[in-house]
Design a protein around this motif. Structure first.
Motif, mmCIF file in Angstrom:
data_model
loop_
_atom_site.group_PDB
_atom_site.id
_atom_site.type_symbol
_atom_site.label_atom_id
_atom_site.label_comp_id
_atom_site.label_asym_id
_atom_site.label_seq_id
_atom_site.Cartn_x
_atom_site.Cartn_y
_atom_site.Cartn_z
ATOM 1 N N GLY A 166 0.784 -1.224 0.000
ATOM 2 C CA GLY A 166 0.000 0.000 0.000
ATOM 3 C C GLY A 166 0.817 1.275 0.000
ATOM 4 O O GLY A 166 0.271 2.364 0.239
ATOM 5 N N PHE A 167 2.111 1.194 -0.295
ATOM 6 C CA PHE A 167 2.966 2.384 -0.279
ATOM 7 C C PHE A 167 2.762 3.221 -1.549
ATOM 8 O O PHE A 167 2.509 2.692 -2.635
ATOM 9 C CB PHE A 167 4.444 1.999 -0.180
ATOM 10 C CG PHE A 167 4.821 1.344 1.118
ATOM 11 C CD1 PHE A 167 4.637 2.008 2.324
ATOM 12 C CD2 PHE A 167 5.352 0.072 1.137
ATOM 13 C CE1 PHE A 167 4.991 1.419 3.523
ATOM 14 C CE2 PHE A 167 5.709 -0.539 2.328
ATOM 15 C CZ PHE A 167 5.524 0.132 3.524
ATOM 16 N N LEU A 168 2.918 4.529 -1.385
ATOM 17 C CA LEU A 168 2.920 5.451 -2.520
ATOM 18 C C LEU A 168 4.351 5.909 -2.760
ATOM 19 O O LEU A 168 5.059 6.291 -1.824
ATOM 20 C CB LEU A 168 2.025 6.653 -2.227
ATOM 21 C CG LEU A 168 0.539 6.363 -2.040
ATOM 22 C CD1 LEU A 168 -0.194 7.650 -1.675
ATOM 23 C CD2 LEU A 168 -0.053 5.736 -3.305
ATOM 24 N N PHE A 169 4.778 5.888 -4.004
ATOM 25 C CA PHE A 169 6.159 6.248 -4.320
ATOM 26 C C PHE A 169 6.294 6.450 -5.827
ATOM 27 O O PHE A 169 5.398 6.094 -6.609
ATOM 28 C CB PHE A 169 7.125 5.144 -3.861
ATOM 29 C CG PHE A 169 6.871 3.808 -4.499
ATOM 30 C CD1 PHE A 169 7.466 3.457 -5.704
ATOM 31 C CD2 PHE A 169 6.007 2.891 -3.896
ATOM 32 C CE1 PHE A 169 7.214 2.234 -6.298
ATOM 33 C CE2 PHE A 169 5.750 1.658 -4.488
ATOM 34 C CZ PHE A 169 6.355 1.337 -5.689
ATOM 35 N N THR A 170 7.419 7.009 -6.215
ATOM 36 C CA THR A 170 7.834 7.045 -7.615
ATOM 37 C C THR A 170 9.167 6.310 -7.705
ATOM 38 O O THR A 170 10.025 6.483 -6.843
ATOM 39 C CB THR A 170 8.010 8.484 -8.113
ATOM 40 O OG1 THR A 170 6.775 9.173 -7.984
ATOM 41 C CG2 THR A 170 8.445 8.515 -9.569
ATOM 42 N N SER A 171 9.332 5.476 -8.709
ATOM 43 C CA SER A 171 10.595 4.743 -8.858
ATOM 44 C C SER A 171 11.201 5.013 -10.223
ATOM 45 O O SER A 171 10.484 5.238 -11.206
ATOM 46 C CB SER A 171 10.381 3.244 -8.666
ATOM 47 O OG SER A 171 9.509 2.726 -9.647
ATOM 48 N N GLN A 172 12.524 4.985 -10.245
ATOM 49 C CA GLN A 172 13.270 5.206 -11.490
ATOM 50 C C GLN A 172 14.380 4.173 -11.614
ATOM 51 O O GLN A 172 15.119 3.935 -10.647
ATOM 52 C CB GLN A 172 13.949 6.582 -11.495
ATOM 53 C CG GLN A 172 13.078 7.790 -11.627
ATOM 54 C CD GLN A 172 13.940 9.041 -11.526
ATOM 55 O OE1 GLN A 172 14.349 9.418 -10.426
ATOM 56 N NE2 GLN A 172 14.231 9.661 -12.651
ATOM 57 N N LEU A 173 14.510 3.585 -12.767
ATOM 58 C CA LEU A 173 15.706 2.826 -13.105
ATOM 59 C C LEU A 173 16.696 3.846 -13.667
ATOM 60 O O LEU A 173 16.562 4.277 -14.815
ATOM 61 C CB LEU A 173 15.390 1.740 -14.130
ATOM 62 C CG LEU A 173 16.578 0.943 -14.685
ATOM 63 C CD1 LEU A 173 17.320 0.230 -13.583
ATOM 64 C CD2 LEU A 173 16.102 -0.043 -15.747
#
Length: 461
Positions: A166-173
């Motif tokens: 249920g976490f909110l985040f933005t991810s980038q490779l």
């Protein structure tokens, strides 16, 4: 076997470059879980973060502590194998690094354990988690839920672990770093998880063109400089060809030309040998006059050059006014191995300097400037600021900087000298220690400042 400083040095260098590019500018604290030899931990400190590295292996932890000391890093190294219970007790920090460690936990305990560890580390980071998974299943001891050597598949897999919680985040490779241990895994991805739900604003290192206040207030201990702004305050020489002359730059150029043309390096033909024959001042006033300067510089003209002493007006001095007026200092004598600013020098010392420069020419021409991977690797110094213009006064790394200038480098990342004021601004002359104490008048102090600021070293031979 050395890991970060040996077998994986290229990958570590690439990781550092990626972290430098993507570290949030508001970050002030970090933990590096599984810090190995502490190379990246030291870089976090250099970027201005209060950093703690955790390392389970005693040998690596000792090496990491030594690396911090050698690089003037105040990062703490803890020899400790963190557990899930330990993570619960740790305070929240801005940034967490979890690089090439999760597969070790999976093999020691289980995949579910390593995944729970990853999730808890994400929770501990208030801003960012830098995560580097291994990409081949044999390293985990069992099959994993992503396709081998597929960075996007691995990212999707670990993203889903966080989404399921249920976490909110933005991810980038953000990139790939070289691995080759084993050869069946040629690279590893670096993934950044941003807790605020959007990509962070990267940290900016100061530049010489920044204002005095901006340089002083930056949390970063690193500064980006053009090499044509680098100057020596003791020898009054400029490092970059085209704006001045420096004995080491000229000699490194000579050595490089000899190597390229397969000529033997005859030390009597080297600019350094000729310089030592012609430049043999006994005090700073001799050098001042040799360069054609005529301004009154007070007691600095009497400063001996054979001791570790500086009577520059923007520094405090441990010598009394009476000793300075008499041209005497209680500072330690400079030993022969470090006495390379002026002549006379023995043939053995000239040969030692030529060997040192030749070795640096070979290394830097092949590897580039990699200060983050070397003990005491950064060129160090401080800034002189006059209105909109600036110089970088080199206090350590003279040979490296000269070789870089000779090889055509135009800029470098350097470190502010620990314990020094970052910026000496000519507009603040009245506040300089030896002006306040009456050793120099403001006019004398500014004459010294401009002598260093405008020095080119031209005509030294």
């Amino acid at each position: 076997m050395s890991y970060q400083l040996g077998a994986r040095a290229n990958g570590v260098k690439q990781n550092i470059a990626l972290i430098n590019l993507h570290l949030d500018k508001s970050a002030r604290s970090a933990i590096d879980v599984g810090c190995n030899e502490g190379v990246i931990t030291a870089q976090l400190d250099a970027l201005g973060l209060a950093a703690v590295g955790f390392e389970a292996d005693a040998g690596y932890a000792d090496t990491a502590r030594q690396f911090q000391q050698q690089n003037f890093s105040s990062a703490e190294i803890s020899q400790h194998a963190l557990t899930l219970d330990d993570l619960k007790a740790l305070p929240e920090v801005d940034v967490v690094l979890f690089l090439s460690v999760n597969q070790q936990l999976a093999k020691l305990f289980s995949t579910s354990y390593s995944e729970a560890f990853f999730v808890q580390l994400f929770e501990k980071a208030s801003l960012q988690l830098f995560f580097q998974p291994c990409l081949i299943h044999e390293k985990y001891g069992s099959a994993q839920g992503f396709t081998e050597n597929d960075a996007l598949s691995a990212k999707e897999y670990y993203d889903n672990l966080l989404y399921e919680k249920g976490f909110l985040f933005t991810s980038q490779l953000v990139g790939l770093s070289e691995n080759n241990l084993p050869v069946s895994e040629p690279f590893r991805p670096l993934i950044v998880y941003h807790k605020k739900g959007s990509v962070s604003t990267p940290l900016k290192r100061p530049q010489l063109s920044d204002s005095t206040q901006s340089i002083r207030s930056s949390v970063s201990k690193l500064c980006h400089i053009p090499l044509d702004a680098a100057v020596g305050s003791k020898d009054l020489q400029r490092y970059a060809p085209g704006v001045g002359w420096h004995r080491f730059t000229a000699t490194a150029t000579f050595i490089f030309e000899c190597i390229q043309s397969s000529r033997p390096i005859n030390y009597r033909e080297a600019p350094l040998y000729q310089y030592y024959q012609s430049c043999q001042p006994t005090c700073f006033g001799d050098l001042w006059q040799q360069l054609g300067y005529t301004a009154d510089i007070g007691v600095l003209s009497q400063m001996p050059l054979d001791r570790y002493v500086s009577w520059l007006p923007w520094f405090d001095s441990s010598d009394s006014i009476e000793d300075m007026q008499a041209g005497q200092s209680k500072a330690a004598l400079i030993p022969d191995w470090d006495s390379h600013a002026f002549g006379p020098q023995s043939d053995a010392q000239v040969l030692a300097e030529l060997k040192r420069l030749r070795n640096l020419v070979m290394v830097i021409s092949q590897e580039g400037y990699t200060p983050e991977l070397k003990p005491d690797g950064y060129i160090r110094g401080y800034v002189l600021k006059h209105q909109q213009d600036a110089r970088f006064v080199v206090t350590a790394g003279q040979h490296r900087l000269a070789v870089m200038a000779a090889l055509g480098f135009k800029s470098a990342m350097v470190k502010f000298q620990p314990g020094y004021e970052r910026v000496i601004d000519s507009s603040e002359v009245q506040s300089w220690p030896l002006v306040k104490s009456g050793v120099y008048t403001e006019e004398q102090a500014l004459a010294i400042f401009h002598g260093v600021f405008e020095a080119t070293g031209s005509g030294m031979l």
